[in-house]
Design a protein around this motif. Structure first.
Motif, PDB file in Angstrom:
ATOM      1  N   GLY A   7      57.230  69.150  45.767  1.00  0.00           N
ATOM      2  CA  GLY A   7      57.562  70.562  45.644  1.00  0.00           C
ATOM      3  C   GLY A   7      58.224  70.854  44.323  1.00  0.00           C
ATOM      4  O   GLY A   7      58.160  70.066  43.377  1.00  0.00           O
ATOM      5  N   PHE A   8      58.888  71.998  44.253  1.00  0.00           N
ATOM      6  CA  PHE A   8      59.520  72.447  43.013  1.00  0.00           C
ATOM      7  C   PHE A   8      60.975  72.858  43.260  1.00  0.00           C
ATOM      8  O   PHE A   8      61.519  73.687  42.547  1.00  0.00           O
ATOM      9  CB  PHE A   8      58.709  73.603  42.421  1.00  0.00           C
ATOM     10  N   ALA A   9      61.593  72.237  44.278  1.00  0.00           N
ATOM     11  CA  ALA A   9      62.970  72.586  44.614  1.00  0.00           C
ATOM     12  C   ALA A   9      63.961  71.956  43.658  1.00  0.00           C
ATOM     13  O   ALA A   9      64.899  72.603  43.198  1.00  0.00           O
ATOM     14  CB  ALA A   9      63.279  72.156  46.050  1.00  0.00           C
ATOM     15  N   SER A  10      63.790  70.666  43.353  1.00  0.00           N
ATOM     16  CA  SER A  10      64.756  69.973  42.517  1.00  0.00           C
ATOM     17  C   SER A  10      64.163  68.673  42.018  1.00  0.00           C
ATOM     18  O   SER A  10      63.370  68.037  42.719  1.00  0.00           O
ATOM     19  CB  SER A  10      66.038  69.684  43.304  1.00  0.00           C
ATOM     20  N   ASP A  11      64.576  68.266  40.819  1.00  0.00           N
ATOM     21  CA  ASP A  11      64.198  66.944  40.331  1.00  0.00           C
ATOM     22  C   ASP A  11      64.922  65.857  41.111  1.00  0.00           C
ATOM     23  O   ASP A  11      64.581  64.672  41.006  1.00  0.00           O
ATOM     24  CB  ASP A  11      64.454  66.799  38.821  1.00  0.00           C
ATOM     25  N   SER A  57      58.242  85.174  48.055  1.00  0.00           N
ATOM     26  CA  SER A  57      58.950  83.893  47.945  1.00  0.00           C
ATOM     27  C   SER A  57      59.082  83.225  49.305  1.00  0.00           C
ATOM     28  O   SER A  57      58.894  82.003  49.431  1.00  0.00           O
ATOM     29  CB  SER A  57      60.336  84.094  47.328  1.00  0.00           C
ATOM     30  N   VAL A  58      59.406  84.003  50.334  1.00  0.00           N
ATOM     31  CA  VAL A  58      59.574  83.430  51.676  1.00  0.00           C
ATOM     32  C   VAL A  58      58.269  82.814  52.162  1.00  0.00           C
ATOM     33  O   VAL A  58      58.260  81.704  52.730  1.00  0.00           O
ATOM     34  CB  VAL A  58      60.086  84.505  52.652  1.00  0.00           C
ATOM     35  N   ARG A  59      57.164  83.504  51.936  1.00  0.00           N
ATOM     36  CA  ARG A  59      55.864  82.948  52.352  1.00  0.00           C
ATOM     37  C   ARG A  59      55.514  81.714  51.526  1.00  0.00           C
ATOM     38  O   ARG A  59      55.023  80.711  52.061  1.00  0.00           O
ATOM     39  CB  ARG A  59      54.766  83.999  52.219  1.00  0.00           C
ATOM     40  N   ARG A 102      54.843  76.879  51.898  1.00  0.00           N
ATOM     41  CA  ARG A 102      53.791  76.029  51.335  1.00  0.00           C
ATOM     42  C   ARG A 102      54.340  75.022  50.332  1.00  0.00           C
ATOM     43  O   ARG A 102      53.812  73.918  50.197  1.00  0.00           O
ATOM     44  CB  ARG A 102      52.730  76.915  50.675  1.00  0.00           C
ATOM     45  N   PHE A 103      55.394  75.410  49.619  1.00  0.00           N
ATOM     46  CA  PHE A 103      56.043  74.536  48.630  1.00  0.00           C
ATOM     47  C   PHE A 103      57.551  74.735  48.730  1.00  0.00           C
ATOM     48  O   PHE A 103      58.026  75.866  48.810  1.00  0.00           O
ATOM     49  CB  PHE A 103      55.591  74.871  47.202  1.00  0.00           C
ATOM     50  N   ARG A 104      58.301  73.646  48.668  1.00  0.00           N
ATOM     51  CA  ARG A 104      59.754  73.755  48.704  1.00  0.00           C
ATOM     52  C   ARG A 104      60.288  74.217  47.343  1.00  0.00           C
ATOM     53  O   ARG A 104      59.935  73.678  46.304  1.00  0.00           O
ATOM     54  CB  ARG A 104      60.390  72.402  49.055  1.00  0.00           C
ATOM     55  N   PHE A 105      61.161  75.225  47.361  1.00  0.00           N
ATOM     56  CA  PHE A 105      61.935  75.642  46.196  1.00  0.00           C
ATOM     57  C   PHE A 105      63.087  76.498  46.701  1.00  0.00           C
ATOM     58  O   PHE A 105      63.128  76.884  47.870  1.00  0.00           O
ATOM     59  CB  PHE A 105      61.082  76.391  45.162  1.00  0.00           C
ATOM     60  N   TYR A 106      64.018  76.795  45.812  1.00  0.00           N
ATOM     61  CA  TYR A 106      65.234  77.497  46.211  1.00  0.00           C
ATOM     62  C   TYR A 106      65.310  78.886  45.579  1.00  0.00           C
ATOM     63  O   TYR A 106      64.829  79.114  44.463  1.00  0.00           O
ATOM     64  CB  TYR A 106      66.478  76.714  45.787  1.00  0.00           C
ATOM     65  N   PHE A 107      65.957  79.799  46.315  1.00  0.00           N
ATOM     66  CA  PHE A 107      66.389  81.053  45.704  1.00  0.00           C
ATOM     67  C   PHE A 107      67.555  80.756  44.775  1.00  0.00           C
ATOM     68  O   PHE A 107      68.430  79.937  45.087  1.00  0.00           O
ATOM     69  CB  PHE A 107      66.829  82.061  46.763  1.00  0.00           C
ATOM     70  N   TRP A 108      67.592  81.424  43.636  1.00  0.00           N
ATOM     71  CA  TRP A 108      68.735  81.352  42.738  1.00  0.00           C
ATOM     72  C   TRP A 108      69.680  82.515  43.006  1.00  0.00           C
ATOM     73  O   TRP A 108      70.888  82.356  43.050  1.00  0.00           O
ATOM     74  CB  TRP A 108      68.255  81.353  41.285  1.00  0.00           C
ATOM     75  N   ASP A 109      69.109  83.703  43.195  1.00  0.00           N
ATOM     76  CA  ASP A 109      69.859  84.898  43.593  1.00  0.00           C
ATOM     77  C   ASP A 109      68.953  85.636  44.564  1.00  0.00           C
ATOM     78  O   ASP A 109      68.069  86.391  44.162  1.00  0.00           O
ATOM     79  CB  ASP A 109      70.183  85.754  42.366  1.00  0.00           C
ATOM     80  N   ALA A 141      68.555  89.482  44.432  1.00  0.00           N
ATOM     81  CA  ALA A 141      67.769  90.006  43.314  1.00  0.00           C
ATOM     82  C   ALA A 141      66.323  89.530  43.351  1.00  0.00           C
ATOM     83  O   ALA A 141      65.490  90.044  42.588  1.00  0.00           O
ATOM     84  CB  ALA A 141      68.407  89.580  41.991  1.00  0.00           C
ATOM     85  N   GLY A 142      66.032  88.559  44.201  1.00  0.00           N
ATOM     86  CA  GLY A 142      64.681  88.004  44.239  1.00  0.00           C
ATOM     87  C   GLY A 142      64.445  86.913  43.212  1.00  0.00           C
ATOM     88  O   GLY A 142      63.294  86.581  42.914  1.00  0.00           O
ATOM     89  N   ASP A 143      65.532  86.335  42.678  1.00  0.00           N
ATOM     90  CA  ASP A 143      65.402  85.301  41.647  1.00  0.00           C
ATOM     91  C   ASP A 143      65.247  83.926  42.291  1.00  0.00           C
ATOM     92  O   ASP A 143      65.964  83.588  43.241  1.00  0.00           O
ATOM     93  CB  ASP A 143      66.638  85.287  40.738  1.00  0.00           C
ATOM     94  N   VAL A 144      64.335  83.147  41.749  1.00  0.00           N
ATOM     95  CA  VAL A 144      64.075  81.804  42.266  1.00  0.00           C
ATOM     96  C   VAL A 144      64.112  80.796  41.125  1.00  0.00           C
ATOM     97  O   VAL A 144      64.037  81.158  39.945  1.00  0.00           O
ATOM     98  CB  VAL A 144      62.707  81.728  42.979  1.00  0.00           C
ATOM     99  N   ARG A 145      64.244  79.529  41.512  1.00  0.00           N
ATOM    100  CA  ARG A 145      64.227  78.433  40.537  1.00  0.00           C
ATOM    101  C   ARG A 145      63.150  77.432  40.933  1.00  0.00           C
ATOM    102  O   ARG A 145      63.108  76.979  42.072  1.00  0.00           O
ATOM    103  CB  ARG A 145      65.582  77.723  40.491  1.00  0.00           C
ATOM    104  N   TRP A 146      62.299  77.090  39.965  1.00  0.00           N
ATOM    105  CA  TRP A 146      61.267  76.079  40.179  1.00  0.00           C
ATOM    106  C   TRP A 146      61.516  74.928  39.207  1.00  0.00           C
ATOM    107  O   TRP A 146      61.528  75.115  37.986  1.00  0.00           O
ATOM    108  CB  TRP A 146      59.881  76.676  39.933  1.00  0.00           C
ATOM    109  N   MET A 147      61.724  73.729  39.759  1.00  0.00           N
ATOM    110  CA  MET A 147      62.033  72.565  38.939  1.00  0.00           C
ATOM    111  C   MET A 147      60.885  71.567  38.949  1.00  0.00           C
ATOM    112  O   MET A 147      60.244  71.344  39.980  1.00  0.00           O
ATOM    113  CB  MET A 147      63.296  71.859  39.461  1.00  0.00           C
TER     114      MET A 147
END
Length: 356
Positions: free
Chosen positions: A18-22, A311-313, A317-324, A327-333
């Motif tokens: 996924g793209f949640a964290s390294d 983002s919720v949908r 399918r892929f793990r990642f986190y909201f940043w805010d 505001a709808g901000d996300v982080r993909w690592m």
């Protein structure tokens, strides 16, 4: 020789990334091989082993002849130990409001380290001499915690980079006020790879006093190190590490991982690949209408804004986190083992969800 039998079994699908964290990534095979090499026989405990001794030579090759490494278990431990080493009990640390030590360490620097964090809002996660001055005052005021350290992160929590000249300016400004400079380098390899310079170029060469050197996000199982560059800036590091519960009894298994990463170019190969995957991801995302990239993509992270329901949908399918989340901000690592196919599949999924 056949590998030993084990009753352990795999509990996950190794094809899933996924793209949640390294931090989600596994361990690089070369690091695993180094651990196996160090495993046989007995070695003196608590850092008196040959692997930790050899690590010192490697650290000095990267950070100068006076540098000394103190391996620890994790990044929070590295930061707390390093900051304790350069502050008095009444001392305070100036940092960006978005700094990991402020946002993501459960209050450990303040609760466990006994430090006061003096935070400064920044537009891009980076401090400047002018921003530092918002908190750099009151040294003789007994009613205020004394600013003694400036802590910066390279690469920053927002995926941006300091140039060597920017860090030099911070160090000169901090030192002129009698303060030390700590660098949180959990992703220092990604910064060096992106800037295309040795790590020394933006650490010991520009005045950084002490740093937290990351290994976990760069392909290790676990383990970081506090690297003391300015020996005059610290005292009793060995005692602080033990007091902070960061002294590994079997330290050779931390040291040999850092050796495997740093002795040649594995650290750089891993970081370059992760950065390249982030660039590929950013390029794909820019082509998706309705998705905004928030900050320059300079390391291995992409920060974006998109509709919350998308983002919720997509998270299903892929793990990642909201940043805010508001505001709808996300982080993909991206990590050292992220593939082009992973990135392309994620972008395709993003396009599908945005089109719904």
């Amino acid at each position: 020789m056949n590998p030993p039998k084990t009753d352990a079994r795999r509990h996950h699908d190794p094809r899933v990334r996924g793209f949640a964290s390294d931090n989600y990534a596994g361990t690089h095979p070369e690091v695993l091989a180094a651990l196996a090499l160090a495993n046989d026989g007995h070695q003196v405990a608590y850092g008196e082993d040959e692997y930790t001794e050899h690590l010192q030579q490697i650290i000095r090759s990267h950070f100068g002849a006076s540098a000394e490494a103190f391996p620890v278990f994790n990044g929070t431990g590295a930061n707390v130990v390093a900051l304790q080493a350069v502050t008095d009990r009444w001392g305070a640390v100036i940092c960006a409001e978005s700094a990991h030590i402020n946002v993501d360490e459960g209050g450990a620097p303040e609760r466990m380290g006994g430090l006061k964090l003096l935070t400064v809002p920044t537009p891009d996660g980076k401090l400047t001499p002018e921003l530092i001055d918002r908190q750099a005052y009151g040294w003789d005021d007994e009613h205020r915690a004394m600013p003694q350290v400036v802590s910066i992160t390279q690469s920053t929590e927002l995926g941006t980079l300091y140039t060597p000249d920017e860090i030099r300016a911070i160090c000169e400004h901090a030192h002129a006020h009698g303060m030390k400079v700590h660098l949180d380098g959990s992703r220092i390899a990604n910064a060096a790879a992106s800037l295309d310079v040795p790590m020394r170029t933006f650490t010991n060469a520009v005045g950084v006093d002490i740093l937290s050197l990351g290994g976990t996000k760069n392909g290790a199982i676990f383990g970081e190190a506090v690297v003391v560059i300015n020996q005059d800036a610290v005292s009793h590091m060995k005692h602080l590490r033990k007091l902070s519960m960061q002294l590994a009894s079997k330290m050779r298994f931390v040291s040999v991982q850092l050796e495997a990463l740093l002795a040649k170019d594995l650290w750089l190969r891993n970081a370059r690949h992760a950065n390249e995957m982030a660039q590929r991801l950013a390029e794909g995302v820019r082509a998706v209408y309705g998705v905004e990239i928030l900050y320059p993509v300079q390391a291995n992270g992409v920060f974006a804004r998109l509709p919350h329901d998308v983002s919720v949908r997509l998270q299903k399918r892929f793990r990642f986190y909201f940043w805010d989340e508001a505001a709808g901000d996300v982080r993909w690592m991206c990590a050292f083992d992220t593939t082009e196919e992973d990135v392309d599949a994620f972008v395709a999924a993003l396009k599908e969800e945005m089109a719904r």
